[in-house]
Structure formats: structure tokens, C-alpha cells
Design an enzyme around this catalytic site. Structure first.
Site, PDB file in Angstrom:
ATOM      1  N   GLY A   7      54.350  37.111 -87.231  1.00 16.61           N
ATOM      2  CA  GLY A   7      53.766  37.207 -88.269  1.00 16.61           C
ATOM      3  C   GLY A   7      54.115  36.052 -89.376  1.00 16.61           C
ATOM      4  O   GLY A   7      53.403  35.671 -90.367  1.00 16.61           O
ATOM      5  N   ASP A   8      55.543  35.553 -89.354  1.00 19.26           N
ATOM      6  CA  ASP A   8      56.085  34.598 -90.170  1.00 19.26           C
ATOM      7  C   ASP A   8      57.151  33.704 -89.642  1.00 19.26           C
ATOM      8  O   ASP A   8      58.281  33.837 -90.434  1.00 19.26           O
ATOM      9  CB  ASP A   8      56.498  35.352 -91.411  1.00 19.26           C
ATOM     10  N   LEU A   9      56.975  33.293 -88.389  1.00 17.98           N
ATOM     11  CA  LEU A   9      58.054  32.870 -87.655  1.00 17.98           C
ATOM     12  C   LEU A   9      58.193  31.206 -88.035  1.00 17.98           C
ATOM     13  O   LEU A   9      57.282  30.369 -87.727  1.00 17.98           O
ATOM     14  CB  LEU A   9      57.950  32.794 -86.221  1.00 17.98           C
ATOM     15  N   LYS A  55      56.871  40.117 -90.221  1.00 16.31           N
ATOM     16  CA  LYS A  55      55.759  40.854 -91.002  1.00 16.31           C
ATOM     17  C   LYS A  55      54.712  41.320 -89.874  1.00 16.31           C
ATOM     18  O   LYS A  55      53.793  40.367 -89.673  1.00 16.31           O
ATOM     19  CB  LYS A  55      55.028  39.767 -91.826  1.00 16.31           C
ATOM     20  N   GLN A  85      52.593  28.977 -88.478  1.00 17.18           N
ATOM     21  CA  GLN A  85      54.116  28.642 -89.087  1.00 17.18           C
ATOM     22  C   GLN A  85      54.636  27.624 -88.240  1.00 17.18           C
ATOM     23  O   GLN A  85      55.626  26.718 -88.788  1.00 17.18           O
ATOM     24  CB  GLN A  85      54.835  29.918 -89.529  1.00 17.18           C
TER      25      GLN A  85
END
Length: 293
Positions: A192-194, A212, A224
Site C-alpha cells: 500500500g505504500d512501498l 498500509k 509508489q
């Protein structure tokens, strides 16, 4: 008094009264964690994260661990479930947690972080991590991408300014956010937020931190990655997504579409606060839109 690292101190005001209440409880939560796990807790890491208080600690056996106390917010709600499912494969290992206080006890990894390893290392490392994370079983209690993005189109319609950006790009982003999450595609447990700042070294391997977790289309997880490796001033996206497609087998248009849609949402959110950041987000969105079939 509990020392507050600058990144967290700077971000707490955006949580309003909830942030103030959390800060008032922080000393008691640190003491409760110290007592619960019999820890020796050091000063927090600097500059620290923006949504959690994170500090090195030692167990009675002398093992180096990390104590993390999260400011409650929806994006981080499923972090313990995601870390438990990954069980150290591609992500930092969860040792224990106390859900009522959003407190996690994590393995200590590092020193070494991907951000400072140099841009040539970023793409292969991030794709290797995602391959390991996506192989994990999907827990029942992790939110779905469809639920996460459901409010976005309405907010985007109400906040977008017709004279700011190409309305066709904004409209296409909204169309994707309303339809793609409900399509029948192979769904995985996503970080979710790499991005490089969320990757640390564990010996000779890279592992993710600060997930996330959501469940959905793996192409959603690549926004991302693309954002990290593409030059924000002159975004040339084609070679990057082609390379990712070769390595992962993920459809190029799915990557372009998800990246465009999330970047537009991010740009619209940032516009009232930081116009320069909003313009950077939109440039990448427009570059993806130009290539999207």
C-alpha cells in the site's frame, strides 16, 4: 516528558484534537509497553515517522527490537494483520502488538536503508520485495482497495478546479477509481505504500516497513514504485512500466491507469496545501494518461 521527533511533531497538528489527545496519552502508552514486554526503551529515532512514535528497545534477553506506537488512522489499521501474514517474508517481522493502544513490537533491522543505496538499486529491490509480499495468504480483516478508494471520486469532483488541469485526465482518473476496484482480477495482499524510504536492510536482503495493507489488484501497489523511479521534472514513464511488466507480468495499462488515478487524487488533495507538490503529482498523472490505451 517523552521526546517527540521532529517529523512527528510537524505532522501531529493535522490530526487536530485527536492528535493532541494522543500526545497526552503517549507517556502512559510508552510506560505500558515498557512494562508489558519488560523493555529498555531508548530515545525515538530521528527525524522519525510522521504518523507514529518509533524507538529502539531491548528485551530482557538483550535482543534489539523496535517499539512503535501509531497515531490512530485508517490507513494503518491493518498493519499488524499484514505483518503477521507476511511473517518476515519481505517485511519486518511483527513480534507482538497491543491493538487497543495501536502499539507494535517489531524486530530491529538495519542499519542501512534503500533510499541511500542509490536510484539504480531502487527498482529491482522494490520489485523483489513486492513479489514476496504478494505471495502471502490474504487475511480476512484487511480492507479492500474498493473500500479504500470509494470516497475519492466524490471528493475529487468537489475539489478539482476546472481551470487547473486537463479535465479529461481528471475525468478518466475518476472513471478508473469508480470501476476498476470492482473488476474481477487476481487480488493480493498489498503493501500500500512501498517506496525507498520504507525499505530497510536485514543483513543482505531488503525488507519493507510501515505498510498500509490493502487487498486488491497488484498494479495498485506499483504507483509508489513508479513515482519513486521516474524523474518528477520530466516524467518518462514508458521504459519504466515496460521493465516492470517484463519482471512481474502485470499489464502495462493497469499500471498506468492506477498510477494516473492515484496521482490525480493526490494532486487534488495537495493543491490547497502545497501547489508545487500538487504539480509534481499531476505531471506524472498526465504522463501516464498520455500512454494509457
Amino acid at each position: 516528558m517523552i521526546p517527540l521527533p521532529p517529523a512527528l511533531a510537524g505532522s501531529l497538528p493535522r490530526f487536530g484534537a485527536d492528535g493532541e489527545a494522543w500526545l497526552a496519552r503517549l507517556p502512559a502508552m510508552v510506560e505500558a509497553a515498557r512494562s508489558r514486554w519488560d523493555l529498555q526503551v531508548g530515545p525515538p529515532f530521528e527525524p522519525g515517522g510522521v504518523t507514529s512514535w518509533v524507538a529502539p528497545a531491548k528485551t530482557p534477553a538483550g535482543t534489539d527490537v523496535v517499539l512503535k506506537i501509531v497515531v490512530p488512522h485508517e490507513e494503518a489499521a491493518a498493519e499488524p494483520q499484514g505483518l503477521a501474514a507476511w511473517d518476515g517474508k519481505g517485511a519486518v517481522r511483527l513480534l507482538d502488538h497491543e491493538p487497543d493502544s495501536w502499539t507494535l513490537l517489531l524486530e530491529r533491522v538495519g542499519p542501512g536503508d534503500l533510499e541511500h543505496a542509490g536510484p539504480t538499486a531502487w527498482l529491482p529491490a522494490l520489485l523483489d520485495i513486492l513479489g514476496r509480499l504478494w505471495a502471502a495468504p490474504i487475511p480476512d480483516d484487511v480492507p479492500r482497495v474498493a473500500d479504500v478508494v470509494a470516497p475519492w471520486p466524490g471528493l475529487m469532483r468537489s475539489r478539482a478546479k476546472a481551470d487547473t488541469w486537463d479535465p479529461s485526465v481528471v475525468d478518466r482518473a475518476i472513471e478508473i477509481l469508480e470501476s476498476w476496484p470492482h473488476e474481477s482480477v487476481d487480488k493480493r495482499l498489498l503493501h500500500g505504500d512501498l517506496h525507498p524510504e520504507n525499505v530497510l536492510a536485514r543483513g543482505d536482503e531488503w525488507v519493507a516497513i510501515d505498510p498500509k495493507p490493502v487487498v486488491g489488484d497488484p498494479a495498485y501497489d506499483l504507483r509508489q514504485v513508479i513515482r519513486a523511479v521516474v524523474d518528477p521534472d520530466a516524467p518518462v514513464v514508458g521504459p519504466v512500466v515496460d521493465e516492470i511488466a517484463t519482471e512481474t507480468g502485470i499489464d502495462v495499462d493497469r499500471m498506468l491507469g492506477w498510477t494516473m488515478a492515484i496521482q490525480v487524487e493526490s494532486a487534488i488533495w495537495a493543491l490547497p496545501h502545497d501547489r508545487q507538490e500538487a504539480e509534481v503529482d499531476y505531471r506524472l498523472a498526465a504522463a501516464c494518461a498520455a500512454l494509457l490505451g
